[in-house]
Every structure is written in structure tokens, then in C-alpha cells.
Design a protein around this motif. Structure first.
Motif, PDB file in Angstrom:
ATOM      1  N   ILE A 148       0.448  -1.445  -0.297  1.00 39.12           N
ATOM      2  CA  ILE A 148       0.238   0.280  -0.304  1.00 39.12           C
ATOM      3  C   ILE A 148       1.008   1.287  -0.608  1.00 39.12           C
ATOM      4  N   LEU A 149       0.482   1.867  -0.636  1.00 39.88           N
ATOM      5  CA  LEU A 149       1.618   2.865  -1.127  1.00 39.88           C
ATOM      6  C   LEU A 149       0.618   4.756  -1.303  1.00 39.88           C
ATOM      7  N   PRO A 150       0.753   5.184  -0.167  1.00 45.93           N
ATOM      8  CA  PRO A 150      -0.058   6.007  -0.194  1.00 45.93           C
ATOM      9  C   PRO A 150       0.053   7.405  -1.308  1.00 45.93           C
ATOM     10  N   THR A 151      -0.479   8.665  -2.433  1.00 42.96           N
ATOM     11  CA  THR A 151      -0.315   9.573  -2.809  1.00 42.96           C
ATOM     12  C   THR A 151      -0.602  10.037  -2.963  1.00 42.96           C
ATOM     13  N   ARG A 152      -0.217  11.295  -2.928  1.00 43.11           N
ATOM     14  CA  ARG A 152      -1.367  12.716  -2.892  1.00 43.11           C
ATOM     15  C   ARG A 152      -1.293  12.938  -4.408  1.00 43.11           C
ATOM     16  N   ARG A 153      -2.722  13.724  -4.700  1.00 42.50           N
ATOM     17  CA  ARG A 153      -3.487  14.310  -6.617  1.00 42.50           C
ATOM     18  C   ARG A 153      -4.177  15.228  -6.193  1.00 42.50           C
ATOM     19  N   ILE A 154      -4.410  15.555  -7.028  1.00 43.69           N
ATOM     20  CA  ILE A 154      -5.330  16.892  -7.096  1.00 43.69           C
ATOM     21  C   ILE A 154      -6.467  16.215  -7.272  1.00 43.69           C
ATOM     22  N   TYR A 155      -7.619  16.702  -6.218  1.00 44.78           N
ATOM     23  CA  TYR A 155      -8.908  16.184  -6.938  1.00 44.78           C
ATOM     24  C   TYR A 155     -10.031  17.709  -7.096  1.00 44.78           C
ATOM     25  N   GLN A 156     -10.467  17.943  -7.912  1.00 47.31           N
ATOM     26  CA  GLN A 156     -12.005  18.928  -7.544  1.00 47.31           C
ATOM     27  C   GLN A 156     -10.824  20.042  -7.394  1.00 47.31           C
ATOM     28  N   GLY A 157     -10.075  20.838  -7.670  1.00 45.06           N
ATOM     29  CA  GLY A 157      -9.077  21.792  -6.943  1.00 45.06           C
ATOM     30  C   GLY A 157      -8.471  21.481  -5.396  1.00 45.06           C
ATOM     31  N   GLU A 158      -8.476  20.325  -4.768  1.00 44.58           N
ATOM     32  CA  GLU A 158      -7.731  20.112  -3.456  1.00 44.58           C
ATOM     33  C   GLU A 158      -6.969  18.863  -3.912  1.00 44.58           C
ATOM     34  N   ALA A 159      -5.629  19.325  -2.947  1.00 43.58           N
ATOM     35  CA  ALA A 159      -5.055  18.204  -2.794  1.00 43.58           C
ATOM     36  C   ALA A 159      -5.644  16.559  -1.608  1.00 43.58           C
ATOM     37  N   LYS A 160      -5.295  15.601  -2.166  1.00 39.25           N
ATOM     38  CA  LYS A 160      -5.982  14.964  -1.675  1.00 39.25           C
ATOM     39  C   LYS A 160      -5.458  13.671  -1.659  1.00 39.25           C
ATOM     40  N   VAL A 161      -5.560  12.460  -0.946  1.00 40.59           N
ATOM     41  CA  VAL A 161      -4.225  12.070  -0.497  1.00 40.59           C
ATOM     42  C   VAL A 161      -4.956  10.132  -1.017  1.00 40.59           C
ATOM     43  N   SER A 162      -4.804   9.646  -1.645  1.00 44.48           N
ATOM     44  CA  SER A 162      -5.598   8.771  -1.923  1.00 44.48           C
ATOM     45  C   SER A 162      -4.287   6.990  -2.216  1.00 44.48           C
ATOM     46  N   HIS A 163      -4.712   5.896  -2.071  1.00 47.49           N
ATOM     47  CA  HIS A 163      -3.609   5.021  -2.186  1.00 47.49           C
ATOM     48  C   HIS A 163      -3.572   4.242  -3.019  1.00 47.49           C
ATOM     49  N   LEU A 164      -2.913   3.842  -3.556  1.00 46.05           N
ATOM     50  CA  LEU A 164      -2.588   2.574  -4.383  1.00 46.05           C
ATOM     51  C   LEU A 164      -2.012   1.330  -3.463  1.00 46.05           C
ATOM     52  N   ILE A 165      -2.548   0.536  -4.350  1.00 51.40           N
ATOM     53  CA  ILE A 165      -2.981  -1.180  -4.036  1.00 51.40           C
ATOM     54  C   ILE A 165      -1.868  -2.076  -5.000  1.00 51.40           C
ATOM     55  N   HIS A 166      -1.397  -2.989  -4.246  1.00 47.23           N
ATOM     56  CA  HIS A 166      -0.840  -3.878  -4.628  1.00 47.23           C
ATOM     57  C   HIS A 166      -1.773  -5.100  -4.118  1.00 47.23           C
ATOM     58  N   ALA A 167      -1.816  -6.246  -5.433  1.00 50.24           N
ATOM     59  CA  ALA A 167      -1.539  -7.200  -4.014  1.00 50.24           C
ATOM     60  C   ALA A 167      -1.288  -8.619  -5.065  1.00 50.24           C
ATOM     61  N   ALA A 168       0.159  -9.998  -4.613  1.00 50.02           N
ATOM     62  CA  ALA A 168      -0.153 -10.182  -5.949  1.00 50.02           C
ATOM     63  C   ALA A 168       0.747 -11.608  -5.437  1.00 50.02           C
ATOM     64  N   GLY A 169       0.330 -12.925  -6.379  1.00 53.70           N
ATOM     65  CA  GLY A 169       0.544 -13.894  -6.117  1.00 53.70           C
ATOM     66  C   GLY A 169       1.452 -14.848  -7.543  1.00 53.70           C
ATOM     67  N   ARG A 170       1.125 -16.122  -7.160  1.00 53.27           N
ATOM     68  CA  ARG A 170       1.017 -16.531  -5.805  1.00 53.27           C
ATOM     69  C   ARG A 170       2.297 -17.597  -5.706  1.00 53.27           C
ATOM     70  N   VAL A 171       2.585 -18.404  -4.613  1.00 61.47           N
ATOM     71  CA  VAL A 171       3.231 -19.290  -4.225  1.00 61.47           C
ATOM     72  C   VAL A 171       3.223 -20.712  -5.272  1.00 61.47           C
ATOM     73  N   GLY A 172       4.137 -21.588  -5.848  1.00 64.02           N
ATOM     74  CA  GLY A 172       3.814 -22.206  -6.967  1.00 64.02           C
ATOM     75  C   GLY A 172       2.918 -21.548  -8.522  1.00 64.02           C
ATOM     76  N   GLY A 173       2.847 -20.825  -7.974  1.00 58.35           N
ATOM     77  CA  GLY A 173       1.688 -20.161  -9.554  1.00 58.35           C
ATOM     78  C   GLY A 173       0.492 -19.790  -9.815  1.00 58.35           C
ATOM     79  N   PRO A 174      -0.034 -19.230 -10.193  1.00 57.88           N
ATOM     80  CA  PRO A 174       0.331 -18.364 -11.389  1.00 57.88           C
ATOM     81  C   PRO A 174       0.607 -17.040 -11.155  1.00 57.88           C
ATOM     82  N   ALA A 175       1.331 -16.244 -12.069  1.00 59.84           N
ATOM     83  CA  ALA A 175       1.629 -14.722 -11.474  1.00 59.84           C
ATOM     84  C   ALA A 175       0.973 -13.859 -12.031  1.00 59.84           C
ATOM     85  N   PHE A 176       0.428 -13.431 -10.528  1.00 56.94           N
ATOM     86  CA  PHE A 176      -0.967 -12.301 -11.403  1.00 56.94           C
ATOM     87  C   PHE A 176      -0.229 -10.885  -9.989  1.00 56.94           C
ATOM     88  N   ILE A 177      -1.444  -9.943 -10.399  1.00 54.09           N
ATOM     89  CA  ILE A 177      -0.872  -8.748  -9.764  1.00 54.09           C
ATOM     90  C   ILE A 177      -2.593  -8.061 -10.173  1.00 54.09           C
TER      91      ILE A 177
END
Length: 363
Positions: A148-177
Motif C-alpha cells: 500500500i503506497l499513499p499518493t497525493r493527487r489533485i481532485y476538484q482543485g484540492e490535494a487529496k491522499v489516495s492509496h495505490l494498492i497492489h496484491a500479488a501472487g502466488r507461491v507455486g504460480g500462476p503469476a498475477f497482480i
């Protein structure tokens, strides 16, 4: 203490029994503060993930029996808040006290796992969970890491904190994010089956630059340790590191700074005593192998660093600590065996380790 084994190559990560001499333990105790074993419900195998918020007091951990626990006092007391048999809690990530994500390893790998859905979301602090849905999510068989990575972006003229989220796997395959750019409201599936046989961990330094710990093949005998890097938000991936030995994978990684990062190299070659980890000093563009210990039984699992120099590695026997950026390591048996994840609270005062036991270190 006993451990369950699967029918496949020791399941890329179940623990063995803790070993070591009294002299080694004494040296470790004299060298650094001890990890404190916390009072938790007994579990007979390796537990995989724990998260702690910036305050160092609010934390959650889960295990392969589908049980989720929460602490509100920094780990002194844990309460079970969710119990879903058949779900294997492999990975956790929380945005705040209410919003979090839970990765399930999925079926057809570990015995007793009947839940096929890979990812869940909570909006009430983990008391209830809803399935994350996305086009093509049925191809994602399981999750082994959440970032989980917090990021700041402009939304309707204001700076907002959003979160970039990645979930990845898996052991033994297959490989997806699974990737979300809006704090988990919507998701897309990234297919890496052409680049890797399995994914064990994921880490993004920015919305565009990220990494996966992986193996080149889902066949253990052919698998080489692999780190893939993207500079365009996951649209394309390049090899940043590839080991030269079979029976290996990259298990977990951490970046204490934007330039300095570490990852564990897990070997299943019982004849190879040369245990190495890898380090980058240029933001993950390249990685160098460095020695950890000479012991074929010291299979590596989790890794975590307090800063660029002080960090910890968990092995199936015991933990190790470095104070000099990985140039030298001291055994840290008080961490416990088979530590799969090391988490440092953002306040810099407390670290947690989870494996066969749950431990805490006051920094």
C-alpha cells in the motif's frame, strides 16, 4: 513442535525446527536487545503476515487457519476478530484503522484450503470482509503479498491522499497482480505469467516504479530467483535480478529508502550451504548478492529494515540482525523460527516479527 508439509516441495516456506547452540544464543543476546515473544494463540506452523499502523499500537495478524487477530495496545493483548475456516490468510495490508485488505493463498496448494477467492476488503477494521471483484479475477489463484503506497493527487482543485494498492501472487504460480489506484474502489488484473512462474512479494516506490519478488518457473527444480521491475505502472516489466542457481526464489523484499533495498533469496537445494541475500543501492535498477550465513538449513523467509543499515532476516531456524547494511550478521534467536514478515512501525519505535511465534522489539 511439529509442522505440516504439503505434497509439493515443502510448500515454499513451512518452517523447520529451531536449532542453534547456547553459545550462539548468548552472543546474540549480548549483541542487541531481545525480541519479546508475545502471548498469542498457539499455531503449529509458520504464520505469514502482520501489519502495524504508524502509532505502533494498532496491529493485526492472521494465519493459515483463517483466523485474524487484532491488538490495540502494541501487541500486549490480541483478540480474535474474524474466523473463516478454509481461508489461508497469507497477506495483509491496512490503510487505516478501518480499511484493509486480506490476501488468501487459494486452493490446490495447501491442504485444507477451500476458499478460492484471492482478495478481500474490510471497512470496519477487520470484523467483516467483502470479496474484491475485478474483470478477470478468476485467473488470480492466490495472493502472497500486499503493498500500500499513499499518493497525493489533485481532485476538484484540492490535494487529496489516495492509496495505490497492489496484491500479488502466488507461491507455486500462476503469476498475477491486482492493482488499484483509488484506495481499493476499483481494480485491474496484471498478467505476468509470461515473465514469471510465481510471485512471492510486491513493492512499489511510486505509482510508476515497482518490483515483484518471483521465481522464473513454477517448477521448483527449474526455478531461479527473480526480481522484475516496472517503470510504467505495471504495463511492462524487465528483469532486474536473476539468480544462476535452480531450486531458488526471491521471497520477500523491503526498501528502507528509495535507493537502498533488500530481498531474501530462498534456496531449496539442501546441498547448498551458501545462503545469500541481495541488495540494491540504486533504487532497484541492479542487485548484488551478499552472504548471510554458511548453513544449508537456514532457509530464508522475511526481511525488514529499520533504516538503511539496521535490519533483520528470518530463517526457518532463527533470525539474523545486521547493523551495517548487511556486511555482517549476528544470530537473533529471540525473533523465533520461520519469521515470514518483519514490520517496523512508522513511528520508528517498535518492530514486529511473525512466524511460528509473534514477537516485538522496542527500538
Amino acid at each position: 513442535m511439529t509442522f505440516e508439509l504439503t505434497k509439493r516441495e515443502l510448500s515454499f516456506g513451512l518452517a523447520g525446527l529451531m536449532t542453534g547452540t547456547m553459545a550462539t544464543a548468548t552472543q546474540a543476546q549480548n549483541a542487541a536487545p531481545l525480541w519479546q515473544k508475545l502471548t498469542t494463540e498457539p499455531y503449529r506452523g509458520k504464520q505469514d503476515d502482520l501489519v502495524v499502523l504508524a502509532d505502533g499500537r494498532t496491529a493485526w495478524y492472521g494465519n493459515g487457519a483463517g483466523k485474524l487477530y487484532q491488538s490495540l495496545d502494541g501487541g500486549d493483548v490480541w483478540a480474535k476478530i474474524w474466523d473463516q475456516p478454509g481461508t489461508f490468510i497469507r497477506a495483509l495490508g491496512f490503510v487505516d484503522t478501518q480499511i484493509g485488505f486480506l490476501g488468501n493463498v487459494g486452493t490446490d496448494y495447501y491442504p485444507g484450503v477451500t476458499d478460492p477467492h484471492p482478495l478481500y476488503r474490510t471497512t470496519d477494521g477487520g470484523k467483516s470482509w467483502q470479496k474484491v471483484m475485478a474483470d478477470g479475477i478468476e485467473r488470480v489463484k492466490g495472493i502472497c503479498g500486499i503493498d500500500i503506497l499513499p499518493t497525493r493527487r489533485i481532485y476538484q482543485g484540492e490535494a487529496k491522499v489516495s492509496h495505490l494498492i497492489h496484491a500479488a501472487g502466488r507461491v507455486g504460480g500462476p503469476a498475477f497482480i491486482l492493482r488499484s489506484q483509488d484506495s481499493g474502489e476499483s481494480w485491474k488484473v496484471i498478467d505476468l505469467t509470461a515473465q514469471a512462474g510465481m510471485i512471492l512479494d510486491v513493492k512499489f516506490l511510486s505509482p510508476t516504479t515497482g518490483f515483484v519478488c518471483a521465481a522464473s518457473s513454477s517448477d521448483l527444480e527449474q526455478a531461479q530467483a527473480l526480481i522484475l521491475r516496472t517503470e510504467d505502472g505495471g504495463q511492462t516489466w524487465q528483469e532486474a535480478y536473476r539468480g544462476t542457481r535452480n531450486f531458488e526464489n526471491c521471497w520477500k523484499m523491503c526498501f528502507p529508502t528509495k535507493d537502498i533495498g533488500y530481498a531474501t533469496v530462498q534456496t531449496y537445494d539442501d546441498k547448498n550451504a551458501n545462503q545469500v541475500f541481495i541488495k540494491t543501492t540504486n533504487g532497484g535498477k541492479s542487485w548484488a548478492e551478499m552472504p548471510l550465513t554458511q548453513d544449508a538449513a537456514a532457509r530464508q523467509f522475511g526481511i525488514g529494515f529499520v533504516d538503511a543499515n539496521r535490519g533483520f532476516i528470518g530463517t526457518r531456524q532463527q533470525g539474523f540482525e545486521t547493523q551495517d547494511g548487511g556486511k555482517s550478521w549476528t544470530p537473533a534467536p529471540s525473533m523465533g523460527p520461520a519469521v515470514n514478515k518483519v514490520r517496523v512501525a512508522a513511528n520508528g519505535k517498535t518492530a514486529f516479527a511473525i512466524g511460528v511465534q509473534v514477537s516485538r522489539l522496542n527500538l
